[in-house]
Design an enzyme around this catalytic site. Structure first.
Site, PDB file in Angstrom:
ATOM      1  N   LYS A  50       0.849  -1.201   0.000  1.00 44.21           N
ATOM      2  CA  LYS A  50       0.000   0.000   0.000  1.00 44.21           C
ATOM      3  C   LYS A  50       0.885   1.252   0.000  1.00 44.21           C
ATOM      4  O   LYS A  50       0.590   2.241  -0.682  1.00 44.21           O
ATOM      5  CB  LYS A  50      -0.941  -0.011   1.212  1.00 44.21           C
ATOM      6  CG  LYS A  50      -2.059  -1.028   1.061  1.00 44.21           C
ATOM      7  CD  LYS A  50      -2.808  -1.313   2.351  1.00 44.21           C
ATOM      8  CE  LYS A  50      -3.756  -2.498   2.140  1.00 44.21           C
ATOM      9  NZ  LYS A  50      -4.426  -2.956   3.369  1.00 44.21           N
TER      10      LYS A  50
ATOM     11  N   GLN B 291      -5.081  -1.780   9.671  1.00 42.59           N
ATOM     12  CA  GLN B 291      -4.805  -3.065   9.020  1.00 42.59           C
ATOM     13  C   GLN B 291      -5.285  -4.216   9.909  1.00 42.59           C
ATOM     14  O   GLN B 291      -4.976  -4.258  11.092  1.00 42.59           O
ATOM     15  CB  GLN B 291      -3.287  -3.183   8.767  1.00 42.59           C
ATOM     16  CG  GLN B 291      -2.883  -4.430   8.015  1.00 42.59           C
ATOM     17  CD  GLN B 291      -3.401  -4.472   6.583  1.00 42.59           C
ATOM     18  OE1 GLN B 291      -3.320  -3.497   5.835  1.00 42.59           O
ATOM     19  NE2 GLN B 291      -3.959  -5.611   6.205  1.00 42.59           N
TER      20      GLN B 291
ATOM     21  N   ASP C 216     -11.530   2.534   3.976  1.00 45.25           N
ATOM     22  CA  ASP C 216     -11.783   1.101   3.818  1.00 45.25           C
ATOM     23  C   ASP C 216     -13.285   0.796   3.798  1.00 45.25           C
ATOM     24  O   ASP C 216     -13.690  -0.315   3.465  1.00 45.25           O
ATOM     25  CB  ASP C 216     -11.131   0.320   4.979  1.00 45.25           C
ATOM     26  CG  ASP C 216      -9.894  -0.454   4.536  1.00 45.25           C
ATOM     27  OD1 ASP C 216      -9.711  -0.635   3.311  1.00 45.25           O
ATOM     28  OD2 ASP C 216      -9.118  -0.879   5.414  1.00 45.25           O
TER      29      ASP C 216
END
Ligand code: NAP
Length: 282
Positions: free
Chosen positions: A49, A93, A116
């Site tokens: 990322k 994460q 997200d």
């Protein structure tokens, strides 16, 4: 033989367009990533990322928290990033260490920075068909359908896996395009029976070759989200690619299918968050 749905190529196209936009419009998007604990796979995902951010021109900040982090400390960091004017997107994460409550943490991320799409507010928006942040993996899959002109209206779509990050939001995305959607999971009685006349199959289980050629109808569209390792340690999906690709009309490879699209859509969501926040302020 089926057509390969080339997610890698499409992801590169999307990233290039975003990079041009960031340069042309002199945008300064920033993503903050929280990595809590020492999960090795997570470190690789975060590194990928970070590389993608560099390429697009998104500033990237990484916050490393130790295994012993308390829920209060995690929420405090999220609050700090929520209040940081420079930060456009916050990504926590997963997985995080056992004992921490990830749902509470997702809910704490400000909906306008929730790139997200896991905050219940954005989950709700997706469910009622309003514009918000769509989770990156299903969003990337929808972009693949769009790119290859795969019409979903009236099609029978079967999703295998019902996680909050892939299976469930995938169902909402497919519904929004008027597919007839079935979701299977570990308690599904007869997976083969559910799949046998599916026009579209999305496999998001995490078990190597759980979908085999005998389960799939001739001409089906196959999307393989799974990321597993074979005996040689190579990345492979949930679909037995060699067998299934002989029957499918379209199929995503692993690697090079859904994975790169997930990252591309994250980049897209960060740029979108930046634009929305700045539009509001101007
Ligand atoms: P997850 O949270 O572990 O969910 C797996 C789902 O599969 C669960 O709903 C589970 O059912 C279901 N399942 C397990 N065994 C099954 C069986 N025998 N038959 C039918 N369903 C079964 O996993 P996830 O986070 O959604 O991820 C799934 C896979 O996609 C993993 O390999 C992950 O690494 C990969 N992934 C890839 C990307 C990408 O960008 N390519 C992104 C995210 C995830 P229950 O709910 O009943 O337990």
């Amino acid at each position: 033989m089926s057509v390969l749905l080339n997610g890698k190529e499409l992801a590169m196209e999307i990233r290039l367009k975003l990079k041009e936009k960031v340069e042309k419009e002199k945008l300064s998007p920033m993503l903050a990533v929280i990595l809590c604990g020492d999960d090795e796979a997570s470190k690789v995902y975060v590194r990928n990322k970070s590389k993608a951010c560099d390429e697009v021109g998104i500033k990237f900040e990484e916050y490393l928290l130790p295994n012993e982090t308390t829920q209060e400390e995690l929420l405090e960091l999220i609050d700090k990033l929520n209040n940081d004017e420079k930060v456009d997107g916050i990504l926590l994460q997963s997985p995080i260490p056992a004992g921490l409550n990830i749902q509470e943490a997702f809910a704490r991320i400000s909906p306008e920075k929730d790139v997200d799409g896991f905050n219940p507010y954005n989950v709700g928006k997706l469910t009622i068909g309003e514009d918000g942040f769509v989770p990156c993996t299903p969003y990337g899959i929808m972009k693949i359908f769009e790119k290859y002109n795969i019409d979903l209206e009236g099609k029978k779509a079967v999703i295998v896996g019902r996680s909050n990050i892939v299976g469930k939001p995938m169902a909402q995305c497919l519904l929004s395009k008027n597919a007839t959607v079935t979701i299977c999971h570990s308690k599904t009685k007869d997976l083969k029976e559910e799949l046998k006349d599916a026009d579209v199959i999305v496999a998001a289980v995490g078990k190597r070759a759980i979908i085999t050629a005998d389960m799939v109808k001739e001409g089906a569209v196959i999307i393989d989200v799974g990321m597993n390792r074979n005996d040689e340690g190579k990345l492979c999906g949930d679909v037995d690619f060699d067998g299934v690709s002989k029957k499918a009309s379209y199929i995503t490879p692993v690697p090079g299918g859904v994975g790169p699209m997930t990252i591309a859509m994250l980049m897209n969501n960060v740029v979108k968050a930046h634009e929305l926040r700045h539009m509001k302020r101007d």
